[in-house]
Design an enzyme around this catalytic site. Structure first.
Site, PDB file in Angstrom:
ATOM      1  N   MET A 144      -7.512   1.719  -7.508  1.00 37.07           N
ATOM      2  CA  MET A 144      -7.290   0.913  -6.304  1.00 37.07           C
ATOM      3  C   MET A 144      -7.518  -0.562  -6.658  1.00 37.07           C
ATOM      4  O   MET A 144      -8.577  -0.934  -7.156  1.00 37.07           O
ATOM      5  CB  MET A 144      -8.285   1.352  -5.224  1.00 37.07           C
ATOM      6  CG  MET A 144      -8.343   0.442  -4.022  1.00 37.07           C
ATOM      7  SD  MET A 144      -6.931   0.609  -2.890  1.00 37.07           S
ATOM      8  CE  MET A 144      -7.463  -0.553  -1.610  1.00 37.07           C
ATOM      9  N   CYS A 197       1.554   3.697  -3.105  1.00 38.81           N
ATOM     10  CA  CYS A 197       0.574   4.688  -3.560  1.00 38.81           C
ATOM     11  C   CYS A 197       0.176   5.653  -2.442  1.00 38.81           C
ATOM     12  O   CYS A 197      -0.075   6.823  -2.685  1.00 38.81           O
ATOM     13  CB  CYS A 197      -0.687   4.001  -4.066  1.00 38.81           C
ATOM     14  SG  CYS A 197      -0.448   3.215  -5.662  1.00 38.81           S
ATOM     15  N   HIS A 198       0.028   5.139  -1.221  1.00 40.25           N
ATOM     16  CA  HIS A 198      -0.548   5.966  -0.154  1.00 40.25           C
ATOM     17  C   HIS A 198       0.500   6.622   0.738  1.00 40.25           C
ATOM     18  O   HIS A 198       0.149   7.462   1.570  1.00 40.25           O
ATOM     19  CB  HIS A 198      -1.503   5.122   0.697  1.00 40.25           C
ATOM     20  CG  HIS A 198      -2.666   4.567  -0.080  1.00 40.25           C
ATOM     21  ND1 HIS A 198      -3.750   5.338  -0.447  1.00 40.25           N
ATOM     22  CD2 HIS A 198      -2.898   3.332  -0.593  1.00 40.25           C
ATOM     23  CE1 HIS A 198      -4.613   4.586  -1.134  1.00 40.25           C
ATOM     24  NE2 HIS A 198      -4.115   3.361  -1.243  1.00 40.25           N
ATOM     25  N   HIS A 210       5.458  11.900 -10.728  1.00 35.71           N
ATOM     26  CA  HIS A 210       5.670  10.449 -10.646  1.00 35.71           C
ATOM     27  C   HIS A 210       6.669  10.020 -11.706  1.00 35.71           C
ATOM     28  O   HIS A 210       7.857  10.188 -11.545  1.00 35.71           O
ATOM     29  CB  HIS A 210       4.314   9.751 -10.773  1.00 35.71           C
ATOM     30  CG  HIS A 210       4.339   8.308 -10.401  1.00 35.71           C
ATOM     31  ND1 HIS A 210       4.451   7.880  -9.105  1.00 35.71           N
ATOM     32  CD2 HIS A 210       4.290   7.188 -11.155  1.00 35.71           C
ATOM     33  CE1 HIS A 210       4.475   6.548  -9.086  1.00 35.71           C
ATOM     34  NE2 HIS A 210       4.378   6.112 -10.328  1.00 35.71           N
ATOM     35  N   CYS A 243       0.802  -1.223   0.000  1.00 28.04           N
ATOM     36  CA  CYS A 243       0.000   0.000   0.000  1.00 28.04           C
ATOM     37  C   CYS A 243       0.838   1.276   0.000  1.00 28.04           C
ATOM     38  O   CYS A 243       0.412   2.304  -0.542  1.00 28.04           O
ATOM     39  CB  CYS A 243      -0.921   0.021   1.224  1.00 28.04           C
ATOM     40  SG  CYS A 243      -1.658  -1.573   1.626  1.00 28.04           S
ATOM     41  N   HIS A 288      -0.175   8.166 -16.501  1.00 29.91           N
ATOM     42  CA  HIS A 288       0.873   7.227 -16.056  1.00 29.91           C
ATOM     43  C   HIS A 288       1.677   6.802 -17.275  1.00 29.91           C
ATOM     44  O   HIS A 288       1.399   5.783 -17.899  1.00 29.91           O
ATOM     45  CB  HIS A 288       0.233   6.025 -15.355  1.00 29.91           C
ATOM     46  CG  HIS A 288       1.222   5.214 -14.580  1.00 29.91           C
ATOM     47  ND1 HIS A 288       2.105   4.343 -15.183  1.00 29.91           N
ATOM     48  CD2 HIS A 288       1.499   5.157 -13.249  1.00 29.91           C
ATOM     49  CE1 HIS A 288       2.867   3.783 -14.252  1.00 29.91           C
ATOM     50  NE2 HIS A 288       2.515   4.260 -13.076  1.00 29.91           N
TER      51      HIS A 288
HETATM   52 FE1  DHE Z   1       6.213   1.512 -10.694  1.00 35.25          FE
HETATM   53  C1  DHE Z   1       8.345   2.971 -12.955  1.00 35.25           C
HETATM   54  C2  DHE Z   1       6.655   4.103  -8.585  1.00 35.25           C
HETATM   55  C3  DHE Z   1       3.610   0.369  -8.852  1.00 35.25           C
HETATM   56  C4  DHE Z   1       6.303  -1.431 -12.385  1.00 35.25           C
HETATM   57  N1  DHE Z   1       7.282   3.245 -10.778  1.00 35.25           N
HETATM   58  C5  DHE Z   1       8.103   3.671 -11.799  1.00 35.25           C
HETATM   59  C6  DHE Z   1       8.686   4.938 -11.444  1.00 35.25           C
HETATM   60  C7  DHE Z   1       8.213   5.247 -10.200  1.00 35.25           C
HETATM   61  C8  DHE Z   1       7.337   4.181  -9.785  1.00 35.25           C
HETATM   62  C9  DHE Z   1       8.555   6.481  -9.393  1.00 35.25           C
HETATM   63  C10 DHE Z   1       9.655   5.747 -12.301  1.00 35.25           C
HETATM   64  C11 DHE Z   1      11.076   5.384 -11.984  1.00 35.25           C
HETATM   65  C12 DHE Z   1      12.070   6.129 -12.835  1.00 35.25           C
HETATM   66  O1  DHE Z   1      11.834   6.261 -14.043  1.00 35.25           O
HETATM   67  O2  DHE Z   1      13.094   6.582 -12.307  1.00 35.25           O
HETATM   68  N2  DHE Z   1       5.251   2.148  -9.029  1.00 35.25           N
HETATM   69  C13 DHE Z   1       5.596   3.229  -8.318  1.00 35.25           C
HETATM   70  C14 DHE Z   1       4.698   3.394  -7.205  1.00 35.25           C
HETATM   71  O3  DHE Z   1       4.805   4.245  -6.281  1.00 35.25           O
HETATM   72  C15 DHE Z   1       3.583   2.460  -7.414  1.00 35.25           C
HETATM   73  C16 DHE Z   1       2.406   3.254  -7.944  1.00 35.25           C
HETATM   74  C17 DHE Z   1       3.041   1.770  -6.209  1.00 35.25           C
HETATM   75  C18 DHE Z   1       3.988   0.874  -5.480  1.00 35.25           C
HETATM   76  O4  DHE Z   1       3.564   0.289  -4.496  1.00 35.25           O
HETATM   77  O5  DHE Z   1       5.133   0.732  -5.872  1.00 35.25           O
HETATM   78  C19 DHE Z   1       4.169   1.549  -8.487  1.00 35.25           C
HETATM   79  N3  DHE Z   1       5.122  -0.261 -10.627  1.00 35.25           N
HETATM   80  C20 DHE Z   1       4.120  -0.509  -9.798  1.00 35.25           C
HETATM   81  C21 DHE Z   1       3.597  -1.847  -9.988  1.00 35.25           C
HETATM   82  O6  DHE Z   1       2.657  -2.393  -9.353  1.00 35.25           O
HETATM   83  C22 DHE Z   1       4.381  -2.467 -11.079  1.00 35.25           C
HETATM   84  C23 DHE Z   1       3.464  -2.770 -12.269  1.00 35.25           C
HETATM   85  C24 DHE Z   1       5.029  -3.775 -10.660  1.00 35.25           C
HETATM   86  C25 DHE Z   1       5.892  -3.679  -9.456  1.00 35.25           C
HETATM   87  O7  DHE Z   1       7.065  -3.884  -9.633  1.00 35.25           O
HETATM   88  O8  DHE Z   1       5.440  -3.405  -8.370  1.00 35.25           O
HETATM   89  C26 DHE Z   1       5.352  -1.345 -11.398  1.00 35.25           C
HETATM   90  N4  DHE Z   1       7.149   0.887 -12.363  1.00 35.25           N
HETATM   91  C27 DHE Z   1       7.065  -0.384 -12.892  1.00 35.25           C
HETATM   92  C28 DHE Z   1       7.890  -0.450 -14.068  1.00 35.25           C
HETATM   93  C29 DHE Z   1       8.469   0.817 -14.252  1.00 35.25           C
HETATM   94  C30 DHE Z   1       7.996   1.637 -13.159  1.00 35.25           C
HETATM   95  C31 DHE Z   1       8.034  -1.684 -14.948  1.00 35.25           C
HETATM   96  C32 DHE Z   1       9.409   1.269 -15.360  1.00 35.25           C
HETATM   97  C33 DHE Z   1       8.658   1.435 -16.640  1.00 35.25           C
HETATM   98  C34 DHE Z   1       9.497   1.960 -17.752  1.00 35.25           C
HETATM   99  O9  DHE Z   1       9.290   1.495 -18.890  1.00 35.25           O
HETATM  100  O10 DHE Z   1      10.339   2.849 -17.517  1.00 35.25           O
END
Ligand code: DHE
Length: 550
Positions: free
Chosen positions: A91, A53-54, A330, A50, A373
């Site tokens: 959510m 996001c939160h 983000h 959680c 996003h």
């Molecule tokens: Fe991500 C990128 C944060 C949930 C997979 N994710 C990013 C970035 C951030 C971020 C800040 C950019 C980084 C950068 O470019 O320097 N992600 C978050 C969260 O805060 C969030 C919403 C909730 C959490 O609990 O983490 C979250 N993200 C997810 C997922 O649920 C995903 C699908 C699977 C996982 O690993 O938890 C996921 N995030 C990704 C991926 C990228 C990403 C694959 C990079 C994508 C790209 O092509 O650059």
């Protein structure tokens, strides 16, 4: 279970949040009953599922704030049902999807009614304690010791097993599985192409040397309790010199030596929100990219709405340009010239555009949908508007195309020139490639199983039509997985731009896959299945990631 209970059933004690001991805050009158063991389990679950996001302190960002003034007003049953069934705005339906048991949903609803624990700080001393150089620079190979085509290698996150798989872009062979932190978020490649830096959700960074006979970790460090971003210096003359990582907790970034990950400078991001100029205790570091125009890292600070240009040419006399952008910054990426950085202020429905050459805010515009996003976004050559950058939305089916060519197409620059309609809400990533005529849009968080397992594809040269149609790729079906409800997530092109890879992300104990699509024909070309391929999510092609091609 959520009513008043005897205070004796709740004893403040120490628990662990990730690897770290935290104090359980004192119980207030009217708090629900929760045992120390439950508190510990709930803290861990909140942190893993959680907090992203939160927020660790529950102040909200992509997700709504969950401070006790709000949760107590809503009450136990509301929270329980919300956790169970989720919402179309993003959510997840934790209960009805089977990701959480009924007991876990109940526990989480009760946990949210009491004050969150505040985990401890993590400064230079703590970082140095975790820092390990496994192979010193002088003991590393002086030339490439393998016959891997490094530029066409993919670094694939194996989320729940705490690993990355290094997969050959031509033969689909798994060259190595590297142990990493938990749920690696992204992989970034050093400017020379030799090293991959990956960061776990638990803020553990691994630096992998691709020149070794079998690529392996040569240095490691933990930079906090929770993190999402890592990057390396890309400016000419500074290649491979520095790495930077941003953390969610504590809210800070750290500049490290590019060869060894030795931490050099830790900088807090706590401070004033850009517009209200009120203090925020937890401004988390979201996306970081490296400028191609200046020796600078571009750092998104989520809650204060500031984009920092961190000049790494003299870190003893650190210069940081602080750009007022918008709250809840983000993810984001460059336009096709790599001069402009476009990034989502997601909970504000806006895109900020930074000119990395001039070092200033160029534009701030509405993305037209709910919760943009982009990932790193996608660059297309639009038949009417010229170069545009695309983002999809977490909260609805829209895809925004934004003009990025102030010289050739000044009337359209930094405006949303077109809105497309894809499969539905719950989209996370879009992707294209300079050689491709396609824009791919995923929907992994859509509550409908069929939609979350499919990809929508738009033809770039048909974007001049009134309402461009899309083709649906049933990637989940192509993977031929019998059990579970796999989600199809994050397309990534190979080096030549003629194939796109999608993760078919299933439960930890179930079969997952990577499906490879021929970009010309949109037909399935190959399915990678392997018992080692546990919960694949993000994939990063070495060449495309290093050169910011997307
Ligand atoms: Fe991500 C990128 C944060 C949930 C997979 N994710 C990013 C970035 C951030 C971020 C800040 C950019 C980084 C950068 O470019 O320097 N992600 C978050 C969260 O805060 C969030 C919403 C909730 C959490 O609990 O983490 C979250 N993200 C997810 C997922 O649920 C995903 C699908 C699977 C996982 O690993 O938890 C996921 N995030 C990704 C991926 C990228 C990403 C694959 C990079 C994508 C790209 O092509 O650059």
């Amino acid at each position: 279970p959520h009513g008043d209970g005897p205070a004796s059933s709740y004893q403040p004690s120490m628990t662990t949040l990730g690897q770290i001991d935290v104090e359980i805050p004192g119980r207030k009158p009217g708090d629900p009953v929760i045992s120390p063991e439950e508190f510990q389990a709930a803290s861990k679950m909140y942190f893993e599922r959680c907090a992203g996001c939160h927020g660790v302190l529950r102040k909200g960002a992509t997700g709504k704030p969950l401070t006790t003034d709000i949760t107590r007003e809503n009450g136990y049953e509301y929270l329980r049902d919300f956790i169970n069934y989720g919402s179309p705005a993003g959510m997840p339906n934790w209960g009805s999807s089977g990701d959480m048991t009924e007991g876990q949903v109940d526990l989480m609803a009760r946990y949210l009614l009491i004050e969150p624990p505040s985990p401890p700080e993590f400064g230079m001393a703590e970082m140095l304690e975790t820092w390990k150089v496994l192979v010193a620079p002088e003991d590393r190979p002086t030339k490439k010791m393998n016959d891997i085509d490094i530029d066409n290698l993919f670094s694939v996150t194996l989320r729940d097993s705490g690993q990355v798989a290094l997969i050959d872009g031509a033969t689909y062979e798994i060259h190595a599985i590297v142990e990493t932190g938990y749920a690696v978020h992204i992989s970034r490649i050093s400017a020379s192409g030799r090293y991959i830096y990956v960061i776990g959700r638990d803020a553990l960074i691994n630096m992998i040397d691709l020149w070794m006979e079998t690529p392996a970790t040569v240095a490691q460090i933990k930079v906090g309790a929770e993190a999402r971003s890592v990057e390396t210096s890309k400016m000419k003359g500074w290649e491979d010199k520095y790495a930077i990582a941003g953390s969610y907790w504590p809210p800070q970034y750290v500049i490290m030596d590019g060869d060894t990950l030795e931490p050099k400078k830790v900088v807090s991001t706590r401070g004033m929100v850009y517009d209200t100029q009120e203090y925020h205790p937890e401004p988390r570091v979201a996306a970081i990219v490296a400028s191609h125009y200046r020796p600078e890292f571009i750092v998104n600070v989520k809650e204060t709405g500031k984009i920092l240009l961190v000049d790494y040419s003299d870190i003893k006399n650190l210069k940081v340009t602080e750009i007022e952008a918008e709250r809840f910054l983000h993810d984001g990426g460059f336009d096709s010239t790599k001069r402009y950085f476009l990034t989502a202020a997601n909970a504000r429905g806006k895109i900020a555009v930074i000119d990395t050459k001039e070092g200033s805010l160029t534009a701030l515009l509405e993305s037209g949908g709910e919760t943009p996003h982009p990932g790193r976004g996608a660059n297309l050559n639009h038949p009417v508007y010229g170069p545009v950058w695309a983002t999809s939305h977490l909260g609805d089916e829209t895809v925004a195309l934004i003009g990025t060519d102030p010289e050739g197409n000044p009337d359209h620059a930094w405006k949303m020139v077109q809105q497309l309609y894809a499969l539905g809400g719950g989209s996370l990533f879009v992707k294209s490639h300079p050689t491709s005529n396609h824009l791919y849009v995923d929907t992994p968080l859509n509550p409908e199983a069929e939609i979350s397992a499919s990809i929508a594809v738009f033809k770039v040269d048909e974007l001049d039509q009134e309402e461009p149609e899309y083709t649906i790729l049933p990637i989940g079906e192509w993977a031929g997985i019998a059990e579970g409800q796999p989600r199809v997530v994050q397309g990534e092109f190979n080096k030549d731009g003629n194939e796109i890879w999608f993760s078919v992300w299933n439960g930890r104990d179930l079969e997952s896959a990577i499906v490879i699509v021929d970009d010309k024909t949109l037909k399935m070309k190959h399915v990678i299945k392997d018992p080692r391929l546990i919960t694949p999510t993000g994939k990063f092609n070495v060449f495309n990631t290093r050169q910011d091609v997307y």
